[in-house]
Design a protein around this motif. Structure first.
Motif, PDB file in Angstrom:
ATOM      1  N   HIS A   9     -71.983 -69.971  48.679  1.00  0.00           N
ATOM      2  CA  HIS A   9     -70.948 -70.984  48.469  1.00  0.00           C
ATOM      3  C   HIS A   9     -70.486 -70.996  47.009  1.00  0.00           C
ATOM      4  N   MET A  10     -71.447 -70.929  46.078  1.00  0.00           N
ATOM      5  CA  MET A  10     -71.079 -70.895  44.653  1.00  0.00           C
ATOM      6  C   MET A  10     -70.244 -69.663  44.348  1.00  0.00           C
ATOM      7  N   GLU A  11     -70.627 -68.536  44.907  1.00  0.00           N
ATOM      8  CA  GLU A  11     -69.884 -67.305  44.664  1.00  0.00           C
ATOM      9  C   GLU A  11     -68.462 -67.405  45.211  1.00  0.00           C
ATOM     10  N   SER A  12     -68.308 -67.966  46.403  1.00  0.00           N
ATOM     11  CA  SER A  12     -66.966 -68.093  46.978  1.00  0.00           C
ATOM     12  C   SER A  12     -66.097 -69.038  46.161  1.00  0.00           C
ATOM     13  N   GLU A  13     -66.696 -70.086  45.592  1.00  0.00           N
ATOM     14  CA  GLU A  13     -65.929 -71.000  44.731  1.00  0.00           C
ATOM     15  C   GLU A  13     -65.443 -70.279  43.483  1.00  0.00           C
ATOM     16  N   VAL A  14     -66.305 -69.495  42.873  1.00  0.00           N
ATOM     17  CA  VAL A  14     -65.926 -68.756  41.669  1.00  0.00           C
ATOM     18  C   VAL A  14     -64.822 -67.757  41.988  1.00  0.00           C
ATOM     19  N   LEU A  15     -64.966 -67.058  43.114  1.00  0.00           N
ATOM     20  CA  LEU A  15     -63.980 -66.053  43.482  1.00  0.00           C
ATOM     21  C   LEU A  15     -62.641 -66.685  43.859  1.00  0.00           C
TER      22      LEU A  15
END
Length: 89
Positions: A9-15
């Protein structure tokens, strides 16, 4: 330790924040792409049995070693002498 779902989830937010096209992908992103199941493209890697299992183990170890080496690089970059301070921001 964070859960896998939390990390994804954190990675998708950053991307999603950076809408521009990136020129570089992480090792993890690359290997996730390689083992994705696609509807119209047969993936020979996924159907290679024990060889696939060994491939996944090898890539996992590679990612873990990269993470460890990044910690060593951080030590050298910041000139930290006390190992207990490494990884604390």
């Amino acid at each position: 330790m964070a859960s896998i779902e939390g990390l994804l989830h954190m990675e998708s937010e950053v991307l999603s924040k950076g809408k521009k096209k990136r020129q570089i992908v992480s090792y993890r992103e690359y290997y996730c792409y390689k083992i994705q199941i696609r509807q119209k493209e047969p993936n020979k890697t996924l159907h290679s049995g024990r060889l696939f299992q060994q491939y996944i183990v090898d890539q996992y170890i590679k990612l873990e070693i990269i993470e460890v080496l990044q910690g060593i690089i951080d030590i050298l970059r910041y000139g930290e002498r006390d190992a207990s301070n490494i990884g604390k921001g």
